[in-house]
Design a protein around this motif. Structure first.
Motif, PDB file in Angstrom:
ATOM      1  N   PRO A  60       1.016  -1.100   0.011  1.00 29.94           N
ATOM      2  CA  PRO A  60      -0.006   0.083   0.099  1.00 29.94           C
ATOM      3  C   PRO A  60       0.887   1.312  -0.220  1.00 29.94           C
ATOM      4  O   PRO A  60       1.708   1.447   0.778  1.00 29.94           O
ATOM      5  N   HIS A  62       0.552   4.630   0.260  1.00 34.70           N
ATOM      6  CA  HIS A  62      -0.191   5.902   0.731  1.00 34.70           C
ATOM      7  C   HIS A  62       0.671   6.771   1.544  1.00 34.70           C
ATOM      8  O   HIS A  62       1.401   6.430   2.330  1.00 34.70           O
ATOM      9  N   PHE A  64       0.671   9.375   4.237  1.00 31.35           N
ATOM     10  CA  PHE A  64      -0.321  10.010   5.440  1.00 31.35           C
ATOM     11  C   PHE A  64       0.073  11.226   5.792  1.00 31.35           C
ATOM     12  O   PHE A  64       1.078  11.587   6.507  1.00 31.35           O
ATOM     13  N   ASP A  65      -0.759  12.203   5.514  1.00 30.81           N
ATOM     14  CA  ASP A  65      -0.368  13.421   5.546  1.00 30.81           C
ATOM     15  C   ASP A  65      -0.358  14.342   7.340  1.00 30.81           C
ATOM     16  O   ASP A  65      -1.578  13.903   7.827  1.00 30.81           O
ATOM     17  N   PRO A  66       0.494  14.982   7.464  1.00 35.90           N
ATOM     18  CA  PRO A  66       0.152  15.494   8.835  1.00 35.90           C
ATOM     19  C   PRO A  66      -1.245  16.523   8.878  1.00 35.90           C
ATOM     20  O   PRO A  66      -1.801  16.496   9.813  1.00 35.90           O
ATOM     21  N   ILE A  67      -1.406  17.068   7.576  1.00 34.80           N
ATOM     22  CA  ILE A  67      -2.552  17.902   7.244  1.00 34.80           C
ATOM     23  C   ILE A  67      -3.487  17.027   6.701  1.00 34.80           C
ATOM     24  O   ILE A  67      -3.252  16.820   5.219  1.00 34.80           O
ATOM     25  N   THR A  68      -4.495  16.546   6.850  1.00 34.43           N
ATOM     26  CA  THR A  68      -5.498  15.710   6.315  1.00 34.43           C
ATOM     27  C   THR A  68      -5.805  16.410   4.896  1.00 34.43           C
ATOM     28  O   THR A  68      -6.374  17.445   4.908  1.00 34.43           O
ATOM     29  N   GLY A  69      -5.698  15.774   3.808  1.00 38.96           N
ATOM     30  CA  GLY A  69      -6.109  16.045   2.512  1.00 38.96           C
ATOM     31  C   GLY A  69      -5.100  16.867   1.769  1.00 38.96           C
ATOM     32  O   GLY A  69      -5.721  17.194   0.580  1.00 38.96           O
ATOM     33  N   THR A 100       2.463  26.651   8.405  1.00 42.36           N
ATOM     34  CA  THR A 100       2.520  25.962   9.748  1.00 42.36           C
ATOM     35  C   THR A 100       3.266  26.707  10.810  1.00 42.36           C
ATOM     36  O   THR A 100       4.432  27.034  10.600  1.00 42.36           O
ATOM     37  N   GLN A 103       5.351  25.216  16.819  1.00 41.60           N
ATOM     38  CA  GLN A 103       4.768  25.016  18.149  1.00 41.60           C
ATOM     39  C   GLN A 103       5.135  25.696  19.482  1.00 41.60           C
ATOM     40  O   GLN A 103       6.194  26.392  19.393  1.00 41.60           O
ATOM     41  N   THR A 139      -2.500  20.417  13.051  1.00 41.78           N
ATOM     42  CA  THR A 139      -2.124  19.196  12.867  1.00 41.78           C
ATOM     43  C   THR A 139      -2.359  18.274  14.040  1.00 41.78           C
ATOM     44  O   THR A 139      -2.403  18.842  15.270  1.00 41.78           O
ATOM     45  N   PRO A 140      -2.202  16.798  13.631  1.00 38.04           N
ATOM     46  CA  PRO A 140      -2.438  16.111  14.817  1.00 38.04           C
ATOM     47  C   PRO A 140      -1.228  16.085  16.011  1.00 38.04           C
ATOM     48  O   PRO A 140      -1.218  16.036  17.309  1.00 38.04           O
ATOM     49  N   MET A 141      -0.141  16.745  15.527  1.00 35.94           N
ATOM     50  CA  MET A 141       1.127  17.069  16.355  1.00 35.94           C
ATOM     51  C   MET A 141       0.596  18.423  17.226  1.00 35.94           C
ATOM     52  O   MET A 141       1.520  18.775  18.084  1.00 35.94           O
ATOM     53  N   GLY A 142      -0.209  19.176  16.921  1.00 33.11           N
ATOM     54  CA  GLY A 142      -0.665  20.167  17.663  1.00 33.11           C
ATOM     55  C   GLY A 142      -0.251  21.518  16.847  1.00 33.11           C
ATOM     56  O   GLY A 142      -0.537  22.578  17.712  1.00 33.11           O
ATOM     57  N   SER A 143       0.374  21.499  15.713  1.00 32.73           N
ATOM     58  CA  SER A 143       0.757  22.677  15.284  1.00 32.73           C
ATOM     59  C   SER A 143      -0.287  23.607  14.614  1.00 32.73           C
ATOM     60  O   SER A 143      -1.026  22.719  13.894  1.00 32.73           O
TER      61      SER A 143
END
Lengths: 827, 199
Positions: A60, A62, A64-69, A100, A103, A139-143
């Protein structure tokens, strides 16, 4: 197979794969520990291999983006705040820029909230010259990140450089008209840039500017700006050139739209001359001092092709004192347009001779008849003699003239008449400039001229309160030195100072002046005098605007009584006071009395030959009548009256906020009649006017709030929600929002939340709305009452009967007929 | 593939990282498992990738918000719960829109045991692929040896044919097979341990 043959790996492999089944050999392997172990190993290897055989070879693939889409691509820029990357938006397959933030960019939660609110505001900006913000999030990491339109262009200074070398000043100004227009647009929506610099304005090859990072500076905002500059010298030097004196002063409260005007001035200066207006090299303390005090050299001293007007425009934008600067980006924009068109620029409007010359030139009037034409320009039939006469010799005539002018001005009460006095204002400013030297020994003349000039500054369409303040106070002090109280001139000074403070919204001071003027006039003239009623009228208005409705009422009725006693029955001033009294009735929720009083006022104005049925005061009085009808539930009458008001105001004060307010009132009635499309149309007309006048929605939010209400009534909950969100965000941004507006917006928000099924949430918001209303409106106000009724229903629905009963009691009290307030404040 | 840190270490990194590199490592490790998982539930390629993306994002957010209580269960079962919810949402949307294709899940989304099995299978696949990749890129194993192994595995060739094709003796082919298996087993054991650091 012979029993003594050496058993090889090949044999074992064959056994493992089941090809070799010879019993003898199998027994020999079983008997030999080494061979057994090897066979076992082969079997395990085969097992592992079989796993690989069945392994899906398709990996696979793919991202995987830190920023979805979004697929992040290369870095465009890395700065103090964060990183800007090019990215591909997968769904739309378009290129975007993603900023971005580092943080830890926010020291506190409140800073983060402010940032998020800011970004929501920016995302609503929709202008070809402002970089569109598509979305934002974390972002999932909080930024925090912001997804923006990707712009292809060069910084504005680089773009302008070849134009300057080619001597194409018009090309430069054209780019700046687009930039200032965009900044005006954003200011209108409550967004200040605060960090305008070449790197934030990219110009594409076609000459279209794109402004980046609107409002972002504010988000990082005030806290850091309040830091001593020295701690961030290294970072600050880059933008120090564009920082206004008030920004340097580290007083965030002083930073407003006019700081952006200053930065635009620096950018324009640099584009035109290739130089900075202020030298920002050297020790920081010196640089700061220079920015605060050193006037920049005229642009023309660097580039001889620049004319005086362009010099003036640039230097006006760069004025040290914010009050001397263009007050809005729109003003700067209009002057740049004026310059392009060869019209007179407003920055020199105070320069009477300049305007006259410019007008003559544009109309190609032969210089020979210029002297006569000048008189026409100022719009007053004053002979040329007055403009040039010797004051010393003819001060007696002057005194009379000025008194006459002052009287003429007083007659024009600006609350009912917007007669343009602008040109007279200019004339007076010329006069006042000369007054000290010419009539220094005649304080009576000087005070009269200053008083007249002060009134002109106060009532001119482009009023200048600072100047009015100076002149009126000067006149007052001169009179105090030469007159003894009580004196009619002193009373007049006090009255006018009251008017000034009122217009400056310093109501408690206005009240004090009016009370002093009233006491003096009563001492001089007794009760039955027109001037006494006049001051009383103003005092009543001043009390009322402070929410002291009941205190105001006796002053209204007394002023009305006196005016009726001493003036002709058809006197327009009676109508004026009737109208004021009506606003008091409206404010106290007594719409029936208001309607009766307004009708009486209308009768007088109709019959006045100076005004008539389509005049400006009729429009304003009828507006209130329409509102009263709407409050009373007589929507048919209300619509008819307000339609007529719109027609009249389109004649008497087209394009004004007054007209916009009538469109809004009409929309409200149409909403009550459930004619949503008609209502929406009226609101669009109102918003267009507001836009044109540069009145931001946080100052006049009614149209936007009503739009949300219409959306909700039409069942478009999402549209209503985002509409009301934008109003609430904008109001939150305003320094002192009108509590009534905040209450209304909250009240609609509660309705939306309830429509979503969240009754407890709705209750919470409706209670907040009620608290906002409390300071400015009574329970009789239809909006307050509507909110209360809904709140009561929700309490009942949630079986919170004690609270419901409390609300019911308030509703009941508000529906009782109104008693006259106690007369203890009777003047 | 960044397999040098155990999942425990990665999770620590997620907690107070100053950049998004940890995210990448984390996404590379669990993303493919999640995609395979989604495919086996009956999602198409696009939806599976979307569910994986959403699951990763949600997981990291919740983890950073301190919602993951290690005492309460393995990382796997937590991530699995998120993925299952997201997948169920996609199926629900599908059936709302009345799309015939992929309206129902291939497995019962409530069946914890089956879901765990699917997860473990996908996890094993990811590890095997990673091991192969590492064998090719990161070990000093002889090129021909690897080639022999690959022909045996993927080409499905009998050892004799492989020997002939590569100009080796059949014994060499067997030796190659043994050596590569040994190497792979080492790598796999290490990777398993790294994933197991997840508990």
């Amino acid at each position: 197979m012979p029993g003594d043959e050496t058993i090889t790996t090949a044999h074992l492999e064959m056994i493992a794969s089941g090809v070799l089944v010879d019993k003898v050999i199998l027994e020999r392997v079983a008997a030999d520990p080494t061979l057994s172990a090897e066979l076992e190993q082969i079997r395990r290897d085969n097992e592992l291999m079989s796993e690989f055989v069945s392994l899906d070879p398709h990996t696979p693939d793919h991202e995987f983006d830190p920023i979805t889409g979004y697929e992040l691509l290369e870095e465009i820029h890395r700065g103090g705040q964060g990183i800007v990357q090019r990215a591909r938006q997968r769904s739309a397959d378009r290129m975007v820029a993603i900023k971005t933030l580092l943080q830890g960019a926010f020291a506190s939660d409140s800073q983060r909230h402010r940032f998020e609110r800011e970004v929501r505001l920016i995302a609503r900006l929709n202008h070809p010259s402002i970089v569109t913000v598509h979305e934002s999030g974390r972002t999932p990491m909080g930024s925090h990140y912001i997804v923006m339109e990707l712009v292809d262009g060069v910084p504005v200074d680089q773009y302008c450089e070849p134009l300057r070398h080619a001597g194409d000043l018009r090309g430069i100004v054209r780019v700046f008209t687009a930039i200032t227009e965009a900044v005006r647009y954003a200011h209108q929506r409550g967004v200040i840039h605060r960090d305008l610099k070449p790197g934030n304005i990219l110009v594409s090859a076609s000459g279209q500017p794109h402004i980046l990072d609107f409002g972002i500076a504010r988000a990082f905002g005030n806290d850091t700006q309040a830091e001593p500059l020295a701690t961030k010298t290294g970072e600050f030097v880059g933008t120090l050139s564009f920082a206004s004196p008030e920004q340097i002063a580290s007083d965030p409260d002083l930073v407003d739209v006019r700081s952006d005007v200053y930065a635009l001035g620096v950018l324009l200066y640099q584009a035109l001359t290739g130089e900075r207006p202020i030298d920002v090299t050297g020790a920081l303390a010196e640089v700061i001092a220079r920015i605060a005090t050193e006037p920049p050299a005229a642009p023309s001293s660097h580039n001889a092709a620049i004319d005086t007007d362009l010099d003036t425009i640039t230097l006006t934008a760069l004025e040290k004192r914010v009050t001397d600067r263009y007050q809005t980006a729109g003003e700067l924009h209009r002057d740049l347009e004026n310059w392009l068109q060869g019209r007179a620029i407003s920055a020199r409007a105070h320069d009477f001779w300049y305007v006259a010359r410019k007008t003559l030139r544009r109309h190609r009037v032969p210089v020979g008849i210029g002297a006569v034409f000048l008189v026409l320009v100022i719009g007053f039939s004053i002979t040329t003699g007055i403009l040039s006469f010797n004051l010393q010799r003819e001060n007696k005539t002057l005194n009379g003239t000025v008194r006459g002018l002052g009287g003429a001005l007083r007659a024009i009460d600006s609350e009912t008449t917007p007669t343009p006095v602008r040109d007279l204002n200019q004339f007076l400013s010329q006069l006042v400039e000369n007054i000290q030297s010419e009539v220094g020994d005649r304080s009576d003349v000087e005070s009269a001229v200053r008083e007249a000039a002060g009134i002109a500054y106060l009532d001119a369409p482009s009023s200048n309160y600072a100047e009015a303040d100076f002149q009126l106070n000067r006149a007052y002090v001169l009179r105090l030195q030469s007159l003894t109280a009580p004196h009619p001139d002193l009373a007049a000074s006090l009255h006018n100072l009251g008017r000034l403070r009122f217009k400056q919204r310093r109501f408690t001071e206005a009240e004090t002046y009016y009370r002093q003027a009233l006491a003096m006039r009563e001492a001089l003239f007794g009760k039955e005098h027109a001037d006494v009623a006049w001051t009383m009228h103003h005092l009543a208005f001043t009390l009322q605007i402070q929410g002291r409705r009941d205190e105001a009422l006796p002053f209204w009725t007394e002023a009305l009584r006196i005016r009726r006693a001493v003036l002709n029955p058809g006197d327009i001033n009676i109508a004026n006071t009737l109208s004021g009294l009506a606003t008091n009735h409206l404010a106290r929720g007594d719409s029936a009395s208001a309607a009766a009083v307004l009708r009486a006022a209308l009768d007088i104005i109709h019959d006045d030959p100076d005004y008539g049925p389509d005049s400006l005061p009729v429009g304003r009085v009828k507006h209130n009548l329409g509102v009263a009808f709407d409050n009373l539930g007589a929507f048919g009458d209300s619509e008819q009256v307000l339609q007529d008001v719109v027609r009249i105001k389109n004649l008497s004060e087209p394009g004004s906020m007054q007209l916009a307010r009538s469109h809004i009132a009409l929309a409200r009635t149409l909403l009550h009649l459930r004619r949503f499309d008609d209502a929406a149309r009226e609101l669009q007309l109102a918003l267009a006017i507001q836009e044109n006048l540069e009145i931001p929605i946080n100052r006049e939010p009614d149209a936007a709030i009503l739009l949300a209400q219409i959306g909700l009534a039409q069942g478009d909950k999402d549209a209503a929600n985002s509409q009301i969100d934008s109003v609430i965000d904008a109001l939150a941004y305003a320094d002192s929002p009108d509590p009534g507006s905040v209450g209304e917006a909250q009240s609609i928000r509660a309705l939306i939340v309830a429509a979503d099924g969240d009754i407890n949430g709705a209750i919470e918001i409706a209670v907040a709305a009620d608290a906002w209303f409390a300071s400015v409106r009574t329970d009789r106000d239809p909006r307050v009452l509507e909110n209360l009724k809904r709140l009561g229903d929700w309490y009942t629905q949630q079986q919170r009967s004690a609270e419901a009963a409390e609300i019911d009691a308030r509703i009941e009290a508000a529906s009782r007929p109104l008693a006259m307030p106690t007369e203890k404040h009777q003047p | 593939m960044d397999m040098t840190r155990t999942s425990t270490v990665l999770l620590e990194g997620l907690k107070d990282s100053q950049n998004d590199q940890v995210w990448s490592a984390f996404a590379r490790r669990y993303g493919p498992i999640l995609v395979g998982f989604g495919r086996r539930l009956g999602l198409n390629e696009t939806d599976a990738a979307e569910v994986a993306q959403e699951t990763l994002v949600r997981f990291v957010e919740e983890y950073r918000a301190g919602k993951y209580d290690r005492e309460r269960g393995r990382l796997r079962s937590w991530m699995l719960t998120i993925a299952r919810t997201r997948a169920a949402a996609v199926f629900r949307q599908r059936s709302v829109r009345g799309e015939r294709e992929g309206v129902t899940a291939l497995v019962n989304l409530g069946d914890e045991h089956t879901l765990t099995q699917i997860w473990q299978t996908e996890r094993r696949q990811v590890i095997l692929r990673a091991a192969l990749e590492e064998l090719r890129s990161a070990t000093k194993t002889n090129e021909k040896t690897i080639e022999a192994f690959e022909l045996l595995v993927h080409g499905g060739c009998p050892p004799g044919v492989v020997a002939e094709q590569l100009g080796m003796s059949i014994e060499d082919v067997y030796r190659a097979k043994s050596r590569v298996s040994q190497k792979l087993r080492e790598i796999i054991t290490r990777l398993e341990a790294e994933y197991d650091g997840e508990s």
